[in-house]
Design an enzyme around this catalytic site. Structure first.
Site, PDB file in Angstrom:
ATOM      1  N   LYS A 220       0.823  -1.214   0.000  1.00 42.23           N
ATOM      2  CA  LYS A 220       0.000   0.000   0.000  1.00 42.23           C
ATOM      3  C   LYS A 220       0.854   1.259   0.000  1.00 42.23           C
ATOM      4  O   LYS A 220       2.051   1.223   0.271  1.00 42.23           O
ATOM      5  CB  LYS A 220      -0.992  -0.031   1.162  1.00 42.23           C
ATOM      6  CG  LYS A 220      -2.139  -0.999   0.829  1.00 42.23           C
ATOM      7  CD  LYS A 220      -3.307  -0.936   1.752  1.00 42.23           C
ATOM      8  CE  LYS A 220      -4.406  -1.854   1.187  1.00 42.23           C
ATOM      9  NZ  LYS A 220      -5.452  -2.140   2.162  1.00 42.23           N
ATOM     10  N   ARG A 254      -3.347 -10.041   5.005  1.00 45.58           N
ATOM     11  CA  ARG A 254      -3.725 -10.233   3.600  1.00 45.58           C
ATOM     12  C   ARG A 254      -2.600  -9.665   2.749  1.00 45.58           C
ATOM     13  O   ARG A 254      -2.343  -8.456   2.794  1.00 45.58           O
ATOM     14  CB  ARG A 254      -5.041  -9.488   3.359  1.00 45.58           C
ATOM     15  CG  ARG A 254      -5.590  -9.564   1.952  1.00 45.58           C
ATOM     16  CD  ARG A 254      -6.865  -8.723   1.838  1.00 45.58           C
ATOM     17  NE  ARG A 254      -7.380  -8.722   0.493  1.00 45.58           N
ATOM     18  CZ  ARG A 254      -6.967  -7.907  -0.477  1.00 45.58           C
ATOM     19  NH1 ARG A 254      -6.020  -7.022  -0.234  1.00 45.58           N
ATOM     20  NH2 ARG A 254      -7.501  -7.986  -1.676  1.00 45.58           N
TER      21      ARG A 254
HETATM   22  C1  8Y7 Z   1      -8.057  -4.570   1.728  1.00 44.73           C
HETATM   23  C2  8Y7 Z   1      -9.021  -5.475   1.288  1.00 44.73           C
HETATM   24  C3  8Y7 Z   1      -8.170  -4.411  -0.417  1.00 44.73           C
HETATM   25  C4  8Y7 Z   1      -7.824  -4.463   3.127  1.00 44.73           C
HETATM   26  C5  8Y7 Z   1      -9.497  -6.162   3.411  1.00 44.73           C
HETATM   27  C6  8Y7 Z   1      -5.279  -3.640  -1.867  1.00 44.73           C
HETATM   28  C7  8Y7 Z   1      -9.980  -6.108  -0.929  1.00 44.73           C
HETATM   29  C8  8Y7 Z   1      -6.525  -2.883  -2.064  1.00 44.73           C
HETATM   30  N1  8Y7 Z   1      -7.518  -3.927   0.648  1.00 44.73           N
HETATM   31  N2  8Y7 Z   1      -9.737  -6.275   2.114  1.00 44.73           N
HETATM   32  N3  8Y7 Z   1      -9.084  -5.364  -0.067  1.00 44.73           N
HETATM   33  N4  8Y7 Z   1      -8.568  -5.291   3.919  1.00 44.73           N
HETATM   34  N5  8Y7 Z   1     -10.186  -6.929   4.282  1.00 44.73           N
HETATM   35  O1  8Y7 Z   1      -4.236  -2.948  -1.804  1.00 44.73           O
HETATM   36  O2  8Y7 Z   1      -7.035  -3.680   3.621  1.00 44.73           O
HETATM   37  O3  8Y7 Z   1      -5.238  -4.857  -1.817  1.00 44.73           O
HETATM   38  S1  8Y7 Z   1      -7.969  -3.928  -2.079  1.00 44.73           S
END
Ligand code: 8Y7
Length: 290
Positions: A220, A254
């Site tokens: 990020k 994640r």
């Molecule tokens: C997050 C996410 C994304 C996060 C959760 C990226 C789908 C942007 N970010 N889901 N999703 N938490 N739970 O950089 O921070 O992956 S999308």
């Protein structure tokens, strides 16, 4: 194939969720994995790398991304979920805000719903309650249509904590099992770099709410800010951020770079296990990391 590996929020140990994007315009894998077979291959590699969970998404949530129709989202996500349900034994999470996609993905074998809009799209809360699977409620400051509205608060950590606690209560009142709720502060969603680092620094306050915490820090912009690196050179920074989050109580990280995260967290697990804190992770098991 059965899903034999239990998610971390069942076993108590932190686990690594690998990101599988099936979007032509997602911000860091843009265009690389757009086709279904490529996404499946990428997912299988993440499992070989040691992913404990896979998160499969067909809608880009980056600022300014083009909206995807429900039909298009289903066309991207369903074949990937269906094939992976037959080929891997890690739990599959579906990254969606739409009730139609939640229902179809769970029918196809997904066992976790990851909704960056916190079940705020019409029908999403009812669908999640009926499906009775674990759901990740992520914090955003705006409504379902304004994912990147700014958080305007003196104490961002208290604001995010209170908002998550309030949303959890609403979800439980709507019939979602309290044991099925995961909370996520939503790094990068409508927060300044300084607010993101404040949240990471005091993540314990979110973990103290008592539900397992999932964090998405991987690649990020806050990592770019700290390292000065572009999106494809944020692996080391992202691993350190994941380690800090786990140390402060996160149950699931994640990530894009699963193998690097497996090795980074292995150091924390080695310390934690001495104190009887964590069992070996599924990822460590599969790599014979002591
Ligand atoms: C997050 C996410 C994304 C996060 C959760 C990226 C789908 C942007 N970010 N889901 N999703 N938490 N739970 O950089 O921070 O992956 S999308």
């Amino acid at each position: 194939m059965g899903r034999s590996r239990l998610p971390s929020f069942v076993t108590g140990r932190p686990s690594i969720c690998g990101i599988v994007n099936i979007t032509p315009d997602s911000f860091s894998d843009g265009g690389y994995f757009r086709r279904v077979p490529d996404a499946v291959e990428h997912a299988l590699q993440l499992v070989r790398d040691g992913a404990d969970i896979l998160d499969i998404g067909g809608e880009s949530t980056r600022p300014g991304a083009r909206a995807v129709s429900v039909g298009e989202e289903l066309k991207r996500v369903l074949p990937v979920v269906t094939e992976l349900a037959n080929r891997v034994n890690v739990p599959l999470s579906v990254d969606t805000s739409r009730p139609e996609v939640m229902r179809a993905a769970v029918e196809a074998g997904a066992t976790i719903i990851n909704d960056v809009r916190g079940l705020r799209m019409p029908g999403a809360l009812e669908a999640a309650a009926e499906l009775s699977v674990p759901v990740c409620l992520m914090h955003t400051s705006g409504d379902a249509s304004a994912l990147h509205a700014g958080v305007d608060a003196v104490d961002v950590v208290a604001a995010v904590r209170d908002s998550l606690e309030h949303r959890r209560r609403e979800c439980i009142d709507a019939g979602i099992d309290s044991e099925h709720i995961l909370l996520d502060p939503g790094f990068g969603f409508g927060k300044t770099v300084d607010q993101n680092f404040a949240l990471l620094d005091r993540l314990e306050l979110i973990a103290d709410l008592g539900s397992p915490v999932l964090v998405g820090l991987s690649r990020k912009s806050m990592i770019g800010f700290a390292t000065g690196n572009g999106v494809h050179q944020r692996e080391f920074g992202s691993v350190v951020a994941a380690a800090v989050a786990v140390q402060k109580g996160a149950s699931i990280v994640r990530v894009h770079d699963v193998r690097a995260t497996v090795e980074g967290l292995a150091v924390l697990y080695a310390i934690g296990r001495r104190k009887g804190k964590w069992d070996r992770t599924a990822a460590a098991e599969s790599f014979d990391i002591p």
